[in-house]
Design a protein around this motif. Structure first.
Motif, PDB file in Angstrom:
ATOM      1  N   UNK A 195       0.839  -1.197   0.000  1.00 15.11           N
ATOM      2  CA  UNK A 195       0.000   0.000   0.000  1.00 15.11           C
ATOM      3  C   UNK A 195       0.878   1.252   0.000  1.00 15.11           C
ATOM      4  N   UNK A 196       1.882   1.252   0.851  1.00 12.35           N
ATOM      5  CA  UNK A 196       2.746   2.424   0.923  1.00 12.35           C
ATOM      6  C   UNK A 196       3.593   2.566  -0.347  1.00 12.35           C
ATOM      7  N   UNK A 197       3.920   1.431  -0.971  1.00 11.32           N
ATOM      8  CA  UNK A 197       4.691   1.488  -2.224  1.00 11.32           C
ATOM      9  C   UNK A 197       3.816   1.895  -3.396  1.00 11.32           C
ATOM     10  N   UNK A 198       2.527   1.812  -3.234  1.00 12.72           N
ATOM     11  CA  UNK A 198       1.622   2.175  -4.330  1.00 12.72           C
ATOM     12  C   UNK A 198       1.531   1.130  -5.413  1.00 12.72           C
TER      13      UNK A 198
END
Lengths: 254, 392
Positions: free
Chosen positions: B103-106
């Motif tokens: 999620x944080x890496x997209x």
């Protein structure tokens, strides 16, 4: 609705072109939403007389999920709906993730269903540097990508990189290339070099913008060319480009 | 100095995450489900969230995401591993679900799923789970996605006899493996209501694909509501929300199934019960459809009203405006203090203010297997039997 993204090297004139295109679309009677995807948050500034907007991420920072669509979307010159994604404090956080969070927030609040724009224009920071900056070309966002470049080697190199990213993502059902916008800087062999680029990335030049001092003058006035010099030749060039871009999207009768 | 933090938990736990909700919903469907996360994180699912793990095989895996892959955005490694897995295992479909790091890496798991589908020809799903939402969100999106992709058009049959039903939103996270699902099926069939399919415990793939034949859908947890809305859109099937807890509520519930079949309207037999307006009353904490059913059964049994506190994201269209949607330990404690009785998972007993009665009702999606042996069968008259043991 047609959704497009404009990519290109930093300083090549993406935001200036995007804002003038938005104004040109608006003059054609279309409802336009321009979404700035750059932490600098200055994509739509000349549609607001130079006044900076409160960005989506600033609003999320202050209000969390309680942020409303009316707070995120403001109406600029020509009735253009303006949104700035914004980003983290410079030197901190993750700008790419910020773009994702901002676009997801717009989606969550049903921005397109509420405002029903005919044209959505994503103006995206310099290059596809990470997953976040590819977000505007993912499924459900832009359908066509336009690359802005001059004949300067660095600009051509950046445009080629973006075209490669778009091609790499083809299997994922992402946006396809709409074409190249040649923003003339009057460097030697300019048209020839950009034509070579177009051939290399299997696309065409959809339109050309001549070098004009009116662009800088309008910028000084913190307006678009179409607002500051509506009867000028340069304004006509932007209007012509707007028609060419719609044609490249297969929506000339929009 | 005393720390007073809002929306933080000192003792209370978190509900099972959305990614486990996806795995749980798809567990029995013959697909390959991959959590995109670091190796080791799978044990949260198979040790704490999945009671079927040791006696029912299923193709649930972890991708083994590494720091280098995260930094370099090496999506191709995940895509290759998924293709290899599909080619080796021949699953019915492939699902990949996100966790906090992706999620944080997209990472765009939907895009990767499309790429893998093109390479293998096997239907693929990319679920935008984050690991930061609860299981109801994950289970809800997984159930709906499978139905939307696979359920065929079915010619509508003319009904003869009692309406047939599907059970929607059934996972061990809400129903455990202590006999309630089987009891619910028996209750319906013994009363003449054929059960076409159960999404998704105990039904074969072929049964699931016949869901369009049912006359009425029964939404027995908030994870089943999106699926019910999809079936309503696709097949025009009305739905009934609730769990038939206790004999009295079961009577009303079965009548509402008949009503839904006759009128084509959705029915809510567990909604609109008495809401406490002043003075102390019972507080029921948990998943929305379970809690609303518990409130109605409690009211029918005692004549008293109750308020619901739902810490999960989905409300199953059953909550009243007066009900509470809060999560912080301090805030929950304050609401408990306004009650005279709390019905909730035993973990909540640890933050119960003094002098307030407590009825333990373990919830697999909250306390896992710790108190599984205490989870009663909670449909039909079995609920009455259990309620008698509480002495209220």
């Amino acid at each position: 609705m047609i959704k497009m993204a404009i990519y290109g090297k930093g300083g090549i004139g993406k935001s200036t072109t995007a804002a003038n295109l938005s104004m040109a679309f608006a003059k054609m009677g279309l409802k336009v939403m321009q979404i700035g995807c750059d932490p600098k948050a200055d994509s739509t500034i000349n549609l607001h007389g130079g006044r900076p907007l409160t960005t989506v991420l600033d609003l999320v920072r202050q209000k969390g999920k309680a942020v409303t669509l009316e707070e995120m979307v403001t109406v600029g010159d020509g009735g253009v709906f303006c949104v700035e994604a914004g980003g983290p404090t410079p030197g901190m956080g993750c700008a790419g993730r910020g773009i994702i969070a901002a676009l997801e927030m717009l989606e969550e609040k049903n921005a397109f269903a509420v405002y029903q724009p005919d044209v959505v224009l994503y103006d995206v920071l310099g290059d596809v540097v990470c997953g976040g900056f590819a977000m505007p070309i993912r499924e459900g966002y832009a359908e066509k990508v336009f690359l802005i470049t001059s004949g300067e080697n660095m600009a051509i190199h950046a445009a080629a990189n973006i075209a490669m990213a778009v091609e790499n993502f083809a299997d994922r059902g992402y946006a396809s290339l709409g074409g190249i916008i040649l923003n003339h800087r009057n460097v030697p062999r300019e048209l020839e070099k950009v034509q070579e680029l177009a051939e290399d990335v299997h696309t065409g030049i959809v339109g050309e913008l001549p070098l004009s001092s009116l662009v800088q003058q309008a910028d000084e006035m913190q307006q678009t060319v179409l607002q500051a010099f509506p009867d000028s030749e340069m304004a006509k060039e932007y209007e012509k480009l707007a028609r060419q871009v719609l044609k490249a999207c297969g929506k000339e009768n929009l | 100095m005393q720390l007073r933090m809002k929306q933080s938990n000192r003792i209370l736990s978190t509900y099972t995450a959305d990614v486990s909700g996806v795995c749980s919903a798809l567990y029995e469907m013959g697909g390959m489900t991959v959590m995109h996360d670091a190796s080791g994180c799978n044990s949260t699912y198979n040790t704490h969230d999945e009671p079927r793990w040791y006696n029912m095989p299923s193709m649930v895996y972890i991708s083994g995401l590494t720091e280098t892959e995260a930094i370099l955005g090496d999506d191709e490694k995940l895509a290759r591993d998924l293709v290899d897995g599909i080619n080796g295992l021949h699953p019915r479909f492939c699902a990949v679900a996100g966790t906090p790091i992706p999620t944080m890496m997209g990472i765009d798991l939907s895009g990767i799923a499309r790429l893998v589908e093109r390479r293998t020809g096997t239907p693929c799903f990319g679920f935008k789970t984050t690991g930061m939402q609860s299981y109801v969100v994950g289970a809800s999106m997984a159930l709906e996605a499978v139905a939307r992709r696979f359920c065929p058009e079915t010619p509508k049959k003319v009904r003869s006899g009692k309406p047939s039903v599907n059970l929607l939103g059934v996972t061990p996270l809400d129903f455990s493996v202590t006999g309630t699902v089987e009891a619910l099926r028996s209750l319906l069939t013994e009363n003449g209501y054929p059960v076409c399919s159960c999404w998704a415990m105990g039904s074969s793939w072929e049964e699931l694909m016949q869901a369009g034949n049912a006359d009425v859908n029964l939404v027995v947890s908030s994870a089943g509501l999106t699926l019910a809305k999809f079936f309503r859109e696709k097949y025009g099937t009305p739905y009934v929300v609730g769990i038939p807890m206790g004999e009295a509520l079961t009577g009303e519930y079965l009548a509402e199934i008949d009503n839904a079949a006759e009128t084509g309207e959705n029915r809510y037999p567990v909604k609109g019960g008495k809401i406490p307006t002043n003075g102390k009353a019972a507080l029921i904490i948990g998943e929305a459809v379970w809690a609303a059913s518990m409130r109605r059964a409690y009211e029918l049994s005692t004549g008293k009203p109750a308020k619901i506190l739902c810490p999960l994201e989905l409300d199953g269209e059953t909550l009243a405006p007066e009900d509470l949607r809060i999560t912080g330990e301090r805030e929950i404690g304050a609401e408990m203090a306004k009650s005279d009785l709390v019905i909730a998972d035993p973990i909540y007993e640890y933050v119960l203010p003094k002098g307030i009665s407590f009825v333990r009702f373990p919830h697999e999606g909250y306390s896992g297997r710790i108190w599984r042996k205490e989870i009663p069968v909670f449909v039909g008259k079995d609920w009455d039997t259990w309620w008698e043991t509480t002495n209220f």
